[in-house]
Design an enzyme around this catalytic site. Structure first.
Site, mmCIF file in Angstrom:
data_model
loop_
_atom_site.group_PDB
_atom_site.id
_atom_site.type_symbol
_atom_site.label_atom_id
_atom_site.label_comp_id
_atom_site.label_asym_id
_atom_site.label_seq_id
_atom_site.Cartn_x
_atom_site.Cartn_y
_atom_site.Cartn_z
ATOM 1 N N LYS A 255 0.862 -1.193 0.000
ATOM 2 C CA LYS A 255 0.000 0.000 0.000
ATOM 3 C C LYS A 255 0.890 1.233 0.000
ATOM 4 O O LYS A 255 1.784 1.366 0.840
ATOM 5 C CB LYS A 255 -0.911 -0.010 1.229
ATOM 6 C CG LYS A 255 -1.768 1.261 1.357
ATOM 7 C CD LYS A 255 -2.721 1.218 2.550
ATOM 8 C CE LYS A 255 -3.396 2.571 2.778
ATOM 9 N NZ LYS A 255 -4.297 2.585 3.945
ATOM 10 N N ASP A 260 -2.491 10.121 3.699
ATOM 11 C CA ASP A 260 -3.897 9.745 3.841
ATOM 12 C C ASP A 260 -4.605 10.735 4.760
ATOM 13 O O ASP A 260 -4.558 10.608 5.984
ATOM 14 C CB ASP A 260 -4.009 8.314 4.397
ATOM 15 C CG ASP A 260 -5.461 7.868 4.534
ATOM 16 O OD1 ASP A 260 -6.350 8.559 3.996
ATOM 17 O OD2 ASP A 260 -5.698 6.818 5.178
ATOM 18 N N LYS A 267 -10.104 12.859 8.143
ATOM 19 C CA LYS A 267 -9.695 12.418 9.464
ATOM 20 C C LYS A 267 -9.640 13.594 10.426
ATOM 21 O O LYS A 267 -9.435 14.729 10.002
ATOM 22 C CB LYS A 267 -8.281 11.807 9.387
ATOM 23 C CG LYS A 267 -8.186 10.471 8.685
ATOM 24 C CD LYS A 267 -6.753 9.961 8.706
ATOM 25 C CE LYS A 267 -6.605 8.644 7.983
ATOM 26 N NZ LYS A 267 -7.310 7.516 8.619
ATOM 27 N N ASP A 278 1.521 6.085 5.555
ATOM 28 C CA ASP A 278 0.571 5.190 4.896
ATOM 29 C C ASP A 278 1.138 4.571 3.609
ATOM 30 O O ASP A 278 0.437 3.850 2.916
ATOM 31 C CB ASP A 278 -0.735 5.952 4.613
ATOM 32 C CG ASP A 278 -1.966 5.080 4.768
ATOM 33 O OD1 ASP A 278 -1.861 4.004 5.390
ATOM 34 O OD2 ASP A 278 -3.035 5.475 4.255
ATOM 35 N N ASP A 337 -12.171 7.278 3.430
ATOM 36 C CA ASP A 337 -10.990 6.978 4.239
ATOM 37 C C ASP A 337 -10.642 5.481 4.199
ATOM 38 O O ASP A 337 -9.577 5.082 4.661
ATOM 39 C CB ASP A 337 -11.233 7.442 5.680
ATOM 40 C CG ASP A 337 -9.934 7.569 6.476
ATOM 41 O OD1 ASP A 337 -8.848 7.477 5.856
ATOM 42 O OD2 ASP A 337 -10.016 7.767 7.703
ATOM 43 N N GLU A 339 -9.536 3.866 1.806
ATOM 44 C CA GLU A 339 -8.975 3.954 0.449
ATOM 45 C C GLU A 339 -7.954 2.850 0.160
ATOM 46 O O GLU A 339 -7.724 2.502 -0.986
ATOM 47 C CB GLU A 339 -8.319 5.335 0.255
ATOM 48 C CG GLU A 339 -6.873 5.485 0.766
ATOM 49 C CD GLU A 339 -6.711 5.293 2.273
ATOM 50 O OE1 GLU A 339 -7.716 5.435 2.994
ATOM 51 O OE2 GLU A 339 -5.588 4.983 2.721
ATOM 52 N N ARG A 341 -7.968 -0.364 0.706
ATOM 53 C CA ARG A 341 -8.517 -1.562 0.061
ATOM 54 C C ARG A 341 -8.875 -1.298 -1.404
ATOM 55 O O ARG A 341 -8.902 -2.220 -2.220
ATOM 56 C CB ARG A 341 -9.706 -2.094 0.873
ATOM 57 C CG ARG A 341 -10.884 -1.177 0.947
ATOM 58 C CD ARG A 341 -11.784 -1.490 2.128
ATOM 59 N NE ARG A 341 -11.215 -0.991 3.389
ATOM 60 C CZ ARG A 341 -11.762 -1.180 4.576
ATOM 61 N NH1 ARG A 341 -12.904 -1.855 4.684
ATOM 62 N NH2 ARG A 341 -11.197 -0.696 5.663
HETATM 63 N N1 BES Z 1 -4.402 4.396 6.681
HETATM 64 C C1 BES Z 1 -5.567 4.176 7.452
HETATM 65 C C2 BES Z 1 -5.341 3.160 8.582
HETATM 66 C C3 BES Z 1 -4.398 3.589 9.667
HETATM 67 C C4 BES Z 1 -4.868 4.227 10.782
HETATM 68 C C5 BES Z 1 -3.057 3.306 9.565
HETATM 69 C C6 BES Z 1 -3.991 4.594 11.789
HETATM 70 C C7 BES Z 1 -2.191 3.657 10.576
HETATM 71 C C8 BES Z 1 -2.667 4.294 11.693
HETATM 72 C C9 BES Z 1 -6.681 3.643 6.574
HETATM 73 O O1 BES Z 1 -6.693 4.121 5.279
HETATM 74 C C10 BES Z 1 -7.957 4.050 7.214
HETATM 75 O O2 BES Z 1 -8.202 5.219 7.285
HETATM 76 N N2 BES Z 1 -8.764 3.084 7.627
HETATM 77 C C11 BES Z 1 -10.006 3.356 8.233
HETATM 78 C C12 BES Z 1 -11.037 2.427 7.646
HETATM 79 C C13 BES Z 1 -12.440 2.767 8.019
HETATM 80 C C14 BES Z 1 -12.846 4.090 7.419
HETATM 81 C C15 BES Z 1 -13.347 1.668 7.519
HETATM 82 C C16 BES Z 1 -9.863 3.113 9.742
HETATM 83 O O3 BES Z 1 -9.171 2.159 10.125
HETATM 84 O O4 BES Z 1 -10.386 3.908 10.498
HETATM 85 ZN ZN ZN Z 2 -4.867 4.708 4.559
HETATM 86 MN MN MN Z 3 -7.701 5.980 5.155
#
Ligand code: BES
Ligand code: ZN
Ligand code: MN
Length: 486
Positions: A255, A260, A267, A278, A337, A339, A341
């Site tokens: 990834k 992000d 966020k 990220d 967010d 993104e 996947r």
């Molecule tokens: N890059 C983030 C996940 C992340 C969060 C990595 C904190 C490292 C530290 C990912 O893209 C994300 O935002 N995931 C969301 C998914 C949700 C919206 C279904 C999450 O985990 O909150």
């Molecule tokens: Zn992310």
């Molecule tokens: Mn994200």
């Protein structure tokens, strides 16, 4: 950094410091000759109770010209019966750290005692080299007088030890390479910079191809491109091949979201600066290919980095939008967010065409991964037990441990869309595993393993051999996995 094995007596090697690994309760016994040349100095320190050999203890002593090493550093290993590779790495990290602070440049590790305990002293060097990582790029005042630049392992040498030291030097430098990329802020680590970095690896058995936006459009990568819509930075779909062996390649997908923000589903601002990491998965893929080609591993690797920023903007994707992935599956974007996947779905679609032996994706995919496992384990899911078992073994070997999570078919219910084939978020409940389940739908029947490094790719505090910041986790894990492939 010069690293060498010297088959001479400890006391004859001139260095700023000599590290003496000691188990709990051993006292001066393993180093009688040095102790007597130093007039019983080690015994005295032990008798005083100051140094017992516990695993977090280190004591630095000056040798006042009685032996050629100018200092000795007693480094505790903990109980002999509990000695592991990881204890050796940690002791190495603490010892090198202390010697760095003391201003030593040229250091040695006494390896014979550890060898006599049937452990490889090379792990002390591994932890030591990893602990020395520094991100120097953005400091105007760097202390140029400081820095260890020469390391010797004093030990009986043989082919196996030479080979493992070589391996450690190239894998630890690959980890440092990944850390530099990850720690670099997003203004200097755009998808274009990642592509340029990938190109620096080409040559020999490595080739690099970068798909531009137009190419990705022609490939039908609607999921990947939907993430890039909000940013002015052009997305890059980076493809590397390392041809070291025969047969179908192993595909590794990292990834590579260079920042992000969450996009329209933005966020909270607190901690958002960390979202430069990220792209840690992508950095791992580059580092693995770099080290695999340096070590001439007899495997074929296909590395893919779907690289883009995830930003809000006038043309950004919006919640409710439906996009078509390369596989033809339509995806309803519930949350912009989620993104990771989306870009991984198209990367999986792309590598599947090459019929790889296995697809391994490595991604900072979910916050829920760190909620569940903290900073101690990589979350693993997949459809192939054999590959997952191999990763578990590699995880124990490297201490980049993985923990498997289930992919019950019931999770499909969570990500069913009313309008499209699938949706990109199933809400809070089970969000660690529903992210994996989403990817599984794109892997189909191709052997596939997903590694979630959201909780482990970054550390907010210094660890024995991992300074705070990017950890480079995944590099040693995957290299260990590939090293065992013949
Ligand atoms: N890059 C983030 C996940 C992340 C969060 C990595 C904190 C490292 C530290 C990912 O893209 C994300 O935002 N995931 C969301 C998914 C949700 C919206 C279904 C999450 O985990 O909150
Ligand atoms: Zn992310
Ligand atoms: Mn994200």
């Amino acid at each position: 950094m010069k690293v060498a094995i010297k088959d001479i007596r400890d006391v004859d090697y001139a260095a700023d410091a000599l590290i003496l690994p000691v188990c709990e309760g051993e006292g001066a016994a393993p180093y009688k000759a040095i102790d007597s040349l130093l007039n019983g100095l080690i015994s005295k320190v032990v008798a005083s109770g100051e140094f017992e050999g516990k695993s977090d203890q280190i004591t630095l002593l000056h040798t006042v010209n009685r032996i050629r090493p100018r200092r000795i550093l007693l480094a505790g290993l903990g109980k002999k019966s509990e000695l592991t590779k990881e204890k050796l790495r940690q002791a190495g990290g603490r010892a090198f750290g202390q010697l760095y602070v003391a201003g030593c440049k040229d250091i040695a590790v006494s390896g014979r005692h550890v060898l006599a305990l049937r452990h490889s002293p090379a792990f002390i060097i591994e932890g030591g080299l990893l602990s020395l990582y520094k991100m120097g790029r953005y400091r105007r005042e760097v202390d140029r007088k400081k820095g260890i630049n020469k390391v010797a392992l004093i030990c009986r040498n043989d082919k196996a030890l030479t080979a493992s030291m070589r391996w450690i030097v190239s894998t630890t430098s690959a980890v440092n390479f990944a850390k530099d990329l990850i720690n670099t802020p997003s203004n200097d680590m755009t998808p274009s910079v990642l592509a340029k970095t990938a190109r620096t690896l080409s040559g020999g058995r490595v080739s690099v191809k970068v798909l531009e936006r137009g190419d990705a459009e022609r490939e039908g990568m609607g999921a990947f491109l939907s993430v890039a819509r909000g940013s002015k930075e052009p997305p890059k779909f980076i493809v590397l091949r390392y041809n070291g062996g025969r047969g179908a390649p192993v595909a590794i997908i990292g990834k590579s979201i260079t920042f992000d923000s969450g996009g329209i589903s933005i966020k909270p601002s607190e901690g958002m600066e960390k979202m430069k990491y990220d792209m840690a998965g992508g950095a791992v893929v580059l580092a693995v290919i770099k080290a695999a080609s340096e070590a001439k591993l007899p495997v074929n690797i296909l590395g893919v980095l779907p690289a883009t920023e995830n930003l809000p903007g006038g043309s950004a994707s919006k919640p409710g939008d439906i996009v078509t992935s390369m596989s033809g599956k339509t995806i309803e974007i519930i949350n912009t967010d989620a993104e990771g996947r989306l870009v991984l779905a198209d990367a999986i679609g792309y590598v599947k065409k090459m019929k790889p032996e296995v697809i391994i994706d490595i991604a900072t995919l979910t916050g829920a991964c760190s909620v569940a496992l903290g900073n101690e384990a990589i979350g693993m899911m997949g459809n192939n037990d054999d590959w997952m078992d191999r990763l578990k073994t590699a995880g124990e070997e490297t201490y980049e441990r993985v923990w498997q999570m289930p992919l019950y078919e019931e999770y499909m219910e969570y990500i069913k869309s009313d309008l499209a084939d699938i949706k990109n978020s199933g809400g809070r409940n089970g969000s660690f595993v529903t992210a994996g389940y989403f990817l599984k739908e794109f892997a189909g029947d191709a052997p596939w393993v997903h590694l979630d490094i959201a909780g482990t790719a970054w550390t907010d505090k210094d660890k024995p051999y991992t300074p705070k910041g990017a950890t480079g986790i995944g590099v040693r894990l995957l290299l260990n996995l590939f090293k065992e492939m013949k």
